[in-house]
Design a protein around this motif. Sequence first.
Motif, PDB file in Angstrom:
ATOM      1  N   UNK A 137       0.817  -1.218   0.000  1.00 21.17           N
ATOM      2  CA  UNK A 137       0.000   0.000   0.000  1.00 21.17           C
ATOM      3  C   UNK A 137       0.850   1.268   0.000  1.00 21.17           C
ATOM      4  N   UNK A 138       2.152   1.122  -0.182  1.00 17.68           N
ATOM      5  CA  UNK A 138       3.046   2.277  -0.105  1.00 17.68           C
ATOM      6  C   UNK A 138       2.741   3.298  -1.201  1.00 17.68           C
ATOM      7  N   UNK A 149       5.503   6.494   2.009  1.00 11.37           N
ATOM      8  CA  UNK A 149       4.629   6.426   3.171  1.00 11.37           C
ATOM      9  C   UNK A 149       3.800   5.162   3.001  1.00 11.37           C
ATOM     10  N   UNK A 150       3.657   4.398   4.074  1.00 10.32           N
ATOM     11  CA  UNK A 150       2.886   3.151   4.034  1.00 10.32           C
ATOM     12  C   UNK A 150       2.278   2.909   5.408  1.00 10.32           C
ATOM     13  N   UNK A 203      -5.171   2.565  11.643  1.00 10.21           N
ATOM     14  CA  UNK A 203      -4.209   2.743  10.547  1.00 10.21           C
ATOM     15  C   UNK A 203      -3.289   3.923  10.849  1.00 10.21           C
ATOM     16  N   UNK A 204      -2.025   3.649  10.887  1.00  8.59           N
ATOM     17  CA  UNK A 204      -0.996   4.645  11.168  1.00  8.59           C
ATOM     18  C   UNK A 204       0.015   4.582  10.037  1.00  8.59           C
ATOM     19  N   UNK A 205       0.164   5.688   9.326  1.00  9.77           N
ATOM     20  CA  UNK A 205       1.085   5.720   8.190  1.00  9.77           C
ATOM     21  C   UNK A 205       2.477   6.112   8.647  1.00  9.77           C
ATOM     22  N   UNK A 206       3.459   5.452   8.081  1.00  3.43           N
ATOM     23  CA  UNK A 206       4.858   5.627   8.434  1.00  3.43           C
ATOM     24  C   UNK A 206       5.612   6.153   7.221  1.00  3.43           C
TER      25      UNK A 206
END
Length: 127
Positions: A19-20, A35-36, A44-47
Amino acid sequence: MIKVTDLLTRQEVIVDDSKKKITDFSNKNGLIYYSAPEANTEVEHWVDYKVNGHVDDVEEKLSTYTNAVRLAYAKVVNFAASENDPDGEIWNGVVEYVKHNQEKFFDENGDWKDNTTVGINVKDFLN
């Protein structure tokens, strides 16, 4: 799933790289920023993270969040591409224009030129 270092917290985390989304790149420095979503979390926490590499594909360059061409396109479709460009006709025109005029947008490394924002008018792309 891959293990990455979160650019904000400097912690190692597992993300769902299927999903990046590419956020930026520097071919000069050999870095691609993504970001993924963090894997296996209830919320859901994006990194944000970076990997070594280069971006050569124009469409991938255009998909970054940090480029003026994408912003100009968003403005033309009133920030509602699914409603105002449902067939992607305008976007495809932008992609083709940039592909055939790369020297206007990218430097010798293939990175966005610093002056890319000067004089951008998506309507010019549609000729």
